[in-house]
Structure formats: structure tokens, C-alpha cells
Write an enzyme that holds these catalytic residues in place. Structure first.
Site, PDB file in Angstrom:
ATOM      1  N   ARG A  56       0.827  -1.205   0.000  1.00 19.12           N
ATOM      2  CA  ARG A  56       0.000   0.000   0.000  1.00 19.12           C
ATOM      3  C   ARG A  56       0.867   1.263   0.000  1.00 19.12           C
ATOM      4  O   ARG A  56       0.535   2.256  -0.655  1.00 19.12           O
ATOM      5  CB  ARG A  56      -0.921   0.005   1.219  1.00 19.12           C
ATOM      6  N   ASN A  87      -8.791   8.342   5.433  1.00 18.31           N
ATOM      7  CA  ASN A  87      -7.779   7.812   4.523  1.00 18.31           C
ATOM      8  C   ASN A  87      -6.396   7.854   5.157  1.00 18.31           C
ATOM      9  O   ASN A  87      -6.073   8.775   5.909  1.00 18.31           O
ATOM     10  CB  ASN A  87      -7.775   8.602   3.216  1.00 18.31           C
ATOM     11  N   HIS A 104      -7.447   7.445  11.089  1.00 23.09           N
ATOM     12  CA  HIS A 104      -7.046   6.037  11.081  1.00 23.09           C
ATOM     13  C   HIS A 104      -5.549   5.842  10.872  1.00 23.09           C
ATOM     14  O   HIS A 104      -5.112   4.732  10.574  1.00 23.09           O
ATOM     15  CB  HIS A 104      -7.834   5.277  10.014  1.00 23.09           C
ATOM     16  N   GLY A 169     -16.920  10.982  -0.229  1.00 18.35           N
ATOM     17  CA  GLY A 169     -16.204   9.754  -0.531  1.00 18.35           C
ATOM     18  C   GLY A 169     -16.230   8.704   0.557  1.00 18.35           C
ATOM     19  O   GLY A 169     -15.361   7.838   0.589  1.00 18.35           O
ATOM     20  N   SER A 171     -18.751   5.843   2.722  1.00 15.12           N
ATOM     21  CA  SER A 171     -20.026   5.129   2.734  1.00 15.12           C
ATOM     22  C   SER A 171     -20.777   5.323   4.044  1.00 15.12           C
ATOM     23  O   SER A 171     -21.909   4.864   4.188  1.00 15.12           O
ATOM     24  CB  SER A 171     -19.772   3.631   2.515  1.00 15.12           C
ATOM     25  N   MET A 217     -17.478  18.246  -6.646  1.00 14.04           N
ATOM     26  CA  MET A 217     -16.748  19.437  -6.203  1.00 14.04           C
ATOM     27  C   MET A 217     -16.660  20.473  -7.311  1.00 14.04           C
ATOM     28  O   MET A 217     -16.718  21.681  -7.040  1.00 14.04           O
ATOM     29  CB  MET A 217     -15.351  19.052  -5.709  1.00 14.04           C
TER      30      MET A 217
END
Length: 234
Positions: A56, A87, A104, A169, A171, A217
Site C-alpha cells: 500500500r 484515509n 485512522h 467519498g 459510505s 466538487m
């Protein structure tokens, strides 16, 4: 300047090419989430966890901020902007935003597995045997499933002060971040931007925009700038 808080999630970064674990073709496909993103997984097979986050981290250097990231950075000319992001990438930073709270954690940080206060910036692969100052193994500076969210109280405090909240962005399925908007003042203006926004069960004061981050946006920017210039927010 009026206070504007952005709550951003994986959808905005997906438009830059970062795969999301909730999508069928996402980076987490084939991985049991608890095997690579939990204290249990770390204890069971730390090498597997390191390999996953190394992959990642490498991906970050192949992607760039998109027009939505840049639009949010542009809003700092008109509002006191704070970004609360779920993110772990650095695309908001690279787009030019200056006040970002990573709920996070961050891919470009690592920490001691014993002392969460021993944090280091890290851009290369992380390996077993890479140690912190306390001689403990370094681990990704990520809030894993089952761990407390250290910055949650600060995030709640920011939301309580907003005149305008833009949720983009996400859910709204990952808690506790998903409930942050409920701490906004009843007079705050709230926009929810997501391709499936209209399917969400949200209060009537939340205005849903059923588009992806970039298109939404582009459409919303003129209105946001006008509201700032005319002091239209309470």
C-alpha cells in the site's frame, strides 16, 4: 472566516487510483481483513501484515491528488478549513491542504509496537528487525480494527464548531467516523457527496449529492465560494 470541516473517505482517493477494500476489485480482495489490519493479525503473522502495508505504501508513489483534493485545498482561501480523513494516504497534503486530521493513521508513518508515542516518518519498506528507540519492533502507524481511535475527541470537537460540513467519498459505514456528522450544530449546513448518497438514511438537513467526488466538487465550488463571500452561513 467561517468554519468548514471536510470528512473524507476512500472514495475521494479511489478517483486517484487508490483501491478501496470495500470494492470487489480492491486491494484487500483475497485478504481476511482481520489477518492484515488487527492486533490479532499482527501477533499471528507480522510479516504478512508488513507485506500488505508495504504494498500500500509503494502505491502512494504511483498516484497523485485529483481535482477534488485540489478543490478542497482551494477552499482554504475562503474558509477556515479542517479536514478529518479516514484515509491513510497523503493526497490531501500533496494537494495543498494544511490542516488534516488522520483518524485512522498514516501509511507514511510507523511507530513502536509498545509505545504509540514513538512515531517516525517512513517512506521505504518496513521489515522485521526495524526497531524503534525503545528497541521494540516498528509497526504501521495505522489504527487497526479493535483499537481505539486516539484523535476521535479532537475530531468531534472540530465538528461541533462547524458552520459547514462536507462529507465526501465515504459510505458512512465505518464507525466511529460514520457518526461524526451527528455532532454538528443543528444550524450547520451539511453536504453528503457519494455516488450512492441518496440511498443513505440521513436526517433531512443533510443535502445529498449523488455524484463522485471530482464532479461534485466541480459543480459545488462556485456555490461554496459565493456563500463564503456573502456570509450566507449562520
Amino acid at each position: 472566516m467561517k468554519n468548514l470541516v471536510i470528512l473524507s473517505g476512500a472514495g475521494i482517493s479511489a478517483e486517484s487510483g487508490i483501491k478501496t477494500f470495500r470494492d470487489a476489485g480492491g486491494l484487500w480482495e483475497g485478504h481476511d481483513i482481520m489477518e492484515v489490519a488487527s492486533p490479532y493479525g499482527w501477533k499471528k503473522n507480522p510479516q504478512k501484515v508488513l507485506d500488505f502495508y508495504n504494498q500500500r505504501r509503494r502505491q502512494l508513489f504511483e498516484v497523485y491528488p485529483n481535482k477534488a483534493h485540489k478543490a478542497l485545498a482551494e477552499l482554504e482561501k475562503h474558509y477556515q478549513v479542517n479536514i478529518i480523513t479516514q484515509n491513510v494516504d497523503d493526497l490531501h497534503e500533496r494537494a495543498g491542504s494544511s490542516r488534516i486530521l488522520h483518524l485512522h493513521g498514516e501509511l507514511l508513518s510507523v511507530r513502536s509496537e509498545k509505545d504509540p508515542n514513538l512515531v517516525y516518518r517512513w517512506e521505504k519498506d518496513l521489515n522485521l528487525g526495524d526497531l524503534a528507540q525503545d528497541k521494540a519492533q516498528l509497526r504501521p502507524d495505522i489504527v487497526w480494527f479493535g483499537e481505539e481511535v486516539p484523535l476521535l475527541k479532537e475530531a468531534v470537537s472540530l465538528v461541533k464548531q462547524v458552520h459547514l460540513l462536507i462529507i465526501i467519498g465515504t459510505s458512512l459505514q465505518v464507525y466511529p467516523a460514520a457518526s461524526l456528522y451527528t455532532h454538528a450544530n443543528k444550524d450547520a449546513l451539511i453536504y453528503y457527496i457519494d455516488p450512492k448518497a441518496k440511498n443513505a438514511r440521513l436526517p433531512q438537513n443533510v443535502q445529498c449529492i449523488n455524484e463522485n467526488a471530482v464532479h461534485a466538487m466541480q459543480d459545488l465550488m462556485p456555490k461554496l465560494i459565493e456563500m463564503a463571500s456573502q456570509e450566507m452561513l449562520k
